[in-house]
Design an enzyme around this catalytic site. Structure first.
Site, PDB file in Angstrom:
ATOM      1  N   GLY A   1      10.685 -47.011 -54.507  1.00 43.35           N
ATOM      2  CA  GLY A   1      11.613 -47.767 -53.677  1.00 43.35           C
ATOM      3  C   GLY A   1      11.094 -47.893 -52.255  1.00 43.35           C
ATOM      4  O   GLY A   1       9.926 -48.216 -52.025  1.00 43.35           O
TER       5      GLY A   1
ATOM      6  N   GLY B   1       7.687 -46.224 -51.060  1.00 41.42           N
ATOM      7  CA  GLY B   1       6.364 -46.674 -51.455  1.00 41.42           C
ATOM      8  C   GLY B   1       6.099 -46.566 -52.944  1.00 41.42           C
ATOM      9  O   GLY B   1       6.969 -46.844 -53.768  1.00 41.42           O
TER      10      GLY B   1
ATOM     11  N   GLY C   1      10.287 -54.861 -58.291  1.00 37.91           N
ATOM     12  CA  GLY C   1       9.383 -54.167 -59.201  1.00 37.91           C
ATOM     13  C   GLY C   1       8.505 -55.124 -59.986  1.00 37.91           C
ATOM     14  O   GLY C   1       7.337 -54.824 -60.271  1.00 37.91           O
ATOM     15  N   ASP C   2       9.044 -56.290 -60.312  1.00 38.70           N
ATOM     16  CA  ASP C   2       8.260 -57.291 -61.045  1.00 38.70           C
ATOM     17  C   ASP C   2       7.122 -57.822 -60.182  1.00 38.70           C
ATOM     18  O   ASP C   2       6.022 -58.090 -60.674  1.00 38.70           O
ATOM     19  CB  ASP C   2       9.170 -58.450 -61.479  1.00 38.70           C
ATOM     20  CG  ASP C   2      10.383 -57.960 -62.248  1.00 38.70           C
ATOM     21  OD1 ASP C   2      10.242 -56.987 -63.014  1.00 38.70           O
ATOM     22  OD2 ASP C   2      11.467 -58.547 -62.074  1.00 38.70           O
TER      23      ASP C   2
ATOM     24  N   SER D   1       6.983 -46.584 -58.902  1.00 38.37           N
ATOM     25  CA  SER D   1       7.642 -47.175 -57.740  1.00 38.37           C
ATOM     26  C   SER D   1       8.634 -46.189 -57.161  1.00 38.37           C
ATOM     27  O   SER D   1       9.473 -45.632 -57.878  1.00 38.37           O
ATOM     28  CB  SER D   1       8.347 -48.472 -58.152  1.00 38.37           C
ATOM     29  OG  SER D   1       9.143 -48.946 -57.096  1.00 38.37           O
TER      30      SER D   1
END
Length: 309
Positions: free
Chosen positions: A223, A226, A252-253, A221
């Site tokens: 942020g 992308g 993120g989950d 990830s």
């Protein structure tokens, strides 16, 4: 079946404070309470995508009872071990003026070896070959940082696919057991590899090192920039979407949920990555750690741009 494991679940209390300052009086503008913890957040997003999961967790006290009741009401399967101490409450401070989020997290209850063995016995009874077990989040007091490494080895030996989304020592130890998929953000990857990643090429090189350890899929990830998806012989980058940000909690989950759902639904890896970006963007548009509306995810999906590298 998809199982999520949250060793340290929480009640997330999210408050909005304009121009938040330490050392002075701050006035709360809005407040929202959600049932949280990384694995719980994954299960919430999965049910929103129309995919059932079972959420395994330690729950304690009246706050824990609230968490279990919420999951049951949402149609999420529950695999629970009760503990004596209350489930922790985490405070998330959103400052829309400065555009900053501040997390103040409690440590959570201490977990005894007896309670850990009780949870493992329940997982042993339910997880079957071909199932997917998603390990997410922090390690509570009383449990060794090698727990994820041990769980990955234990359930991959049973024929399950085990994914890992963690940080710090528990992440470093877990990686040693070669989980099926890992999803670090760039800061977590920097800590894992022991050096910064100034460009995409350096990210690809580190992902290659991890694949060489036996990990099948590495999703990084980035942020707002992308995400990068790397597996043997294939690498794809998805650009981030510019959306209004209310809260980054659980973004993120939601990516993990999208990747898991996409695999179950038979999507291509590029489609899985696009969905991960879309649901992550939709998540940050929501307050607290609530799962985003499917209509928003579907709209954003068509805006995601990817390139195979």
């Amino acid at each position: 079946m998809i199982y999520t494991l949250t060793l340290n679940p929480a009640i997330d209390k999210t408050v909005t404070i304009e121009s938040f300052e330490t050392g002075t009086v701050n006035r709360i503008r809005t407040v929202r309470t959600d049932i949280g913890g990384k694995g719980i957040n994954v299960s919430k997003c999965l049910i929103q995508l129309g995919c059932k999961s079972t959420a395994a967790a330690f729950w304690g006290g009246t706050t824990g009872m609230r968490g279990v009741k919420f999951l049951e009401q949402q149609g999420i399967g529950v695999l629970t071990v009760r503990v004596d101490e209350d489930t922790r409450t985490n405070l998330k401070v959103i400052d829309p003026t400065l555009g900053k989020n501040t997390d103040i997290n409690e440590p959570g209850p201490e977990i005894t070896q007896e309670k850990l063995q009780e949870l493992l016995a329940k997982l042993d009874e339910t997880i079957l070959p071909g199932d997917t077990l998603l390990l997410s989040g922090s390690i509570p007091r009383g449990i060794a940082p090698t727990i994820y490494r041990d769980l990955i080895a234990r359930y991959q030996q049973k024929g399950a696919k085990v994914w890992l989304d963690a940080d710090g020592e528990s992440f470093r130890e877990g990686v040693k057991a070669a989980p099926t998929l890992i999803k670090p953000n760039i800061d977590e990857l920097d800590r894992l590899m022991g050096h910064p990643h100034p460009d995409v090429q350096s990210l690809i090189e580190s992902a290659g090192v991890l694949l060489g350890m036996g990990i099948r899929e590495v999703v990084i990830s980035l942020g707002g920039d992308g995400a990068l998806f790397v597996k043997d012989g294939w690498c794809c980058k998805a650009e981030g979407l510019k959306v209004p940000v209310l809260s980054t909690v659980g973004a993120g989950d939601s990516m993990v949920a999208a990747l898991a759902y996409g695999e179950q639904a038979g999507l291509t890896d590029e489609q899985r990555l696009k969905l991960a970006i879309a649901i992550s963007a939709a998540s940050v548009m929501c307050s607290g750690s609530q799962a985003p509306e499917l209509e928003t995810v579907e709209r954003l999906y068509h805006e995601v741009r990817t390139s195979v590298l």
